[in-house]
Design a protein around this motif. Structure first.
Motif, short mmCIF file in Angstrom:
data_model
loop_
_atom_site.label_atom_id
_atom_site.label_comp_id
_atom_site.label_asym_id
_atom_site.label_seq_id
_atom_site.Cartn_x
_atom_site.Cartn_y
_atom_site.Cartn_z
N ARG A 1 4.91 1.51 -0.20
CA ARG A 1 5.25 2.70 -0.99
C ARG A 1 5.14 3.91 -0.07
NH1 ARG A 1 1.85 5.14 -6.16
NH2 ARG A 1 3.03 7.09 -6.34
N VAL A 2 6.23 4.24 0.58
CA VAL A 2 6.24 5.34 1.53
C VAL A 2 6.38 6.67 0.79
CG1 VAL A 2 7.37 6.35 3.54
CG2 VAL A 2 7.29 3.85 3.27
N GLU A 3 5.44 7.56 1.00
CA GLU A 3 5.46 8.89 0.38
C GLU A 3 5.68 9.91 1.49
OE1 GLU A 3 2.28 9.58 -2.36
OE2 GLU A 3 2.25 7.49 -3.03
N ASP A 4 6.92 10.38 1.59
CA ASP A 4 7.29 11.21 2.73
C ASP A 4 6.89 12.67 2.57
OD1 ASP A 4 9.02 12.00 0.77
OD2 ASP A 4 10.86 11.71 1.93
N ASP A 5 6.20 13.01 1.50
CA ASP A 5 5.84 14.41 1.27
C ASP A 5 4.33 14.59 1.15
OD1 ASP A 5 6.54 17.06 1.01
OD2 ASP A 5 6.58 16.99 -1.16
N ARG A 6 3.60 13.82 1.96
CA ARG A 6 2.14 13.92 1.93
C ARG A 6 1.59 14.16 3.33
NH1 ARG A 6 2.96 14.99 -2.35
NH2 ARG A 6 2.35 14.02 -4.32
N ILE A 7 0.55 14.96 3.43
CA ILE A 7 -0.08 15.24 4.71
C ILE A 7 -0.78 13.99 5.24
CG2 ILE A 7 -1.86 16.59 5.89
CD1 ILE A 7 0.62 18.18 5.25
N TYR A 8 -1.55 13.36 4.39
CA TYR A 8 -2.14 12.07 4.74
C TYR A 8 -2.43 11.31 3.46
CZ TYR A 8 -6.71 14.17 3.67
OH TYR A 8 -7.76 14.80 3.03
N ILE A 9 -2.59 10.00 3.61
CA ILE A 9 -2.87 9.14 2.46
C ILE A 9 -3.99 8.17 2.84
CG2 ILE A 9 -1.96 7.22 1.07
CD1 ILE A 9 0.73 8.63 1.03
N VAL A 10 -4.92 8.01 1.93
CA VAL A 10 -5.98 7.02 2.10
C VAL A 10 -5.78 5.95 1.04
CG1 VAL A 10 -8.47 6.61 2.16
CG2 VAL A 10 -7.55 8.82 2.93
N ASP A 11 -5.55 4.73 1.47
CA ASP A 11 -5.38 3.60 0.55
C ASP A 11 -6.35 2.52 1.00
OD1 ASP A 11 -4.62 1.35 -0.91
OD2 ASP A 11 -2.54 2.00 -1.03
N GLY A 12 -7.51 2.50 0.37
CA GLY A 12 -8.55 1.56 0.78
C GLY A 12 -9.00 1.86 2.20
N PRO A 13 -9.04 0.87 3.07
CA PRO A 13 -9.48 1.09 4.45
C PRO A 13 -8.37 1.59 5.37
CG PRO A 13 -9.04 -1.22 4.14
CD PRO A 13 -8.80 -0.57 2.80
N ILE A 14 -7.18 1.81 4.83
CA ILE A 14 -6.04 2.22 5.65
C ILE A 14 -5.75 3.70 5.42
CG2 ILE A 14 -3.65 1.77 6.26
CD1 ILE A 14 -5.48 -0.59 6.78
N ARG B 1 0.82 -1.21 0.00
CA ARG B 1 0.00 0.00 0.00
C ARG B 1 0.86 1.26 0.00
NH1 ARG B 1 -5.33 -0.98 1.13
NH2 ARG B 1 -5.87 -2.97 2.14
N ARG B 2 0.21 2.37 -0.33
CA ARG B 2 0.81 3.69 -0.17
C ARG B 2 0.60 4.12 1.28
NH1 ARG B 2 -2.51 7.14 -2.60
NH2 ARG B 2 -0.99 8.83 -2.71
N ALA B 3 1.59 4.79 1.85
CA ALA B 3 1.46 5.24 3.22
C ALA B 3 2.40 6.41 3.46
CB ALA B 3 1.79 4.11 4.20
N THR B 4 2.14 7.16 4.53
CA THR B 4 3.03 8.24 4.92
C THR B 4 3.22 8.20 6.42
OG1 THR B 4 3.51 10.59 4.62
CG2 THR B 4 1.26 10.02 5.28
N THR B 5 4.19 8.96 6.89
CA THR B 5 4.47 9.10 8.31
C THR B 5 5.25 10.39 8.48
OG1 THR B 5 5.40 7.98 10.27
CG2 THR B 5 6.66 7.82 8.21
N HIS B 6 5.70 10.67 9.68
CA HIS B 6 6.49 11.88 9.89
C HIS B 6 7.71 11.84 8.96
CE1 HIS B 6 8.94 14.96 11.77
NE2 HIS B 6 7.96 15.26 12.59
N TRP B 7 7.98 12.96 8.30
CA TRP B 7 9.05 12.99 7.30
C TRP B 7 10.40 12.55 7.87
CZ3 TRP B 7 13.21 16.01 8.50
CH2 TRP B 7 13.01 17.05 9.43
N ALA B 8 10.63 12.80 9.17
CA ALA B 8 11.93 12.46 9.74
C ALA B 8 12.17 10.96 9.82
CB ALA B 8 12.05 13.08 11.14
#
Length: 313
Positions: free
Chosen positions: A139-152, A119-126
């Motif tokens: 698939r970590v996207e470090d430049d997103r405020i939040y990500i919705v991937d299905g139910p996650i 899945r696509r996901a994000t977390t604190h950029w650090a």
């Protein structure tokens, strides 16, 4: 009634609990108790935050039918492994919930539990790079405020949890309710999930009010040429003095900093509006659409069209 359960571990960040206000105010706006929010931990009882404050929790195994689980982040997810009991509970509870979310470094718990695989996901950029190294199947996207991937649902650090919670309210109760909640919480705007975690003004962080004033002026007049002479005049310095002080305080030349501000503004317009790219280029001070494309590829590695496609997706 929609039940929301916040999962807490010792060392959790208190900021995660601030997102509960979003659901509280959503109930006020809706005029009925649409949400019920409760705090849980694996064993129940008091859980101590990273700043030492204890919060009483219910044992996770005793929960009623929770619709949304929210995993709160901890100060440093790399310092200690996630307790196996927490991982076991998350794996068991996730399939029974309508959605599972994480705030900040809470994404590490979902990752360790296997919920983010593929899945696509994000977390604190650090900590984004550390997550990607530990979990290459995400698939970590470090430049997103939040990500919705299905139910996650995963959010970036700290205040991004508010944006994630508002997005949930919009999903459940509509855009008008979400806007009203944001207004009551005195939030400047409800940021879209595709918005960047980073702010060029924060990254530049000049040391003096004089250079900060010049940057504020530039941000408000991006549609103008903004030469070094223009900026120097606003703070009553010679162009030579201004360039020297600006570079010493920010680590960038004035021209490079202005381009970064233009890129940030153009990216936000592309993500949040339907304006043609020619209009975006003109409004943010690029010579034309081609000039903006060159700056996007240089700064972001992708053209403006790709940013718009991703934002719409």
């Amino acid at each position: 009634m929609h039940r929301i359960g916040f999962l807490l571990m010792d060392g959790f960040q208190v900021m995660a609990l601030a997102t509960q206000s979003v659901f509280e105010y959503a109930n006020m706006v809706a005029g009925e108790p649409f949400y019920r929010v409760e705090n849980y931990s694996v064993n129940g009882g008091p859980v101590t935050s990273s700043m030492g404050m204890a919060v009483e929790t219910r044992a996770a195994g005793t929960h009623a039918a929770v619709d949304t689980w929210v995993m709160a982040g901890v100060g440093n997810p790399l310092e200690a492994p996630v307790p196996e009991a927490m991982l076991a509970f998350v794996r068991k509870a996730a399939p029974r919930a309508r959605r599972v979310a994480s705030i900040c470094t809470g994404a590490f718990v979902l990752a360790e539990a296997g919920l983010l695989a593929g899945r696509r996901a994000t977390t604190h950029w650090a900590y984004a790079r550390a997550m990607q190294r530990s979990h290459p199947d995400i698939r970590v996207e470090d430049d997103r405020i939040y990500i919705v991937d299905g139910p996650i649902w995963t959010s970036a650090g700290m205040t991004a949890g508010l944006d994630l919670a508002l997005a949930m309210v919009e999903k459940d109760l509509g855009a008008d309710t979400a806007r009203s909640v944001a207004h009551k919480l005195v939030m400047y705007q409800r940021r879209s999930g595709g918005q960047s975690q980073h702010s060029e003004l924060l990254d530049l962080s000049p040391k003096s009010d004089r250079i900060q004033s010049a940057l504020d002026y530039a941000r408000k007049h991006l549609g103008q040429p903004l030469t070094v002479e223009d900026l120097a005049e606003t703070v009553h310095l010679s162009p030579r003095q201004f360039s020297r002080i600006f570079t010493a305080e920010t680590g960038q030349s004035p021209a490079k900093a202005i381009e970064s501000l233009r890129l940030e503004a153009a990216r936000l317009m592309i993500e949040q509006s339907r304006h043609p790219l020619d209009v975006v280029a003109r409004e943010t001070g690029f010579r034309d659409r081609r000039h903006m494309r060159e700056a996007f590829v240089r700064g972001f590695g992708i053209p403006p069209q790709a940013v718009r496609r991703e934002a719409r997706t």
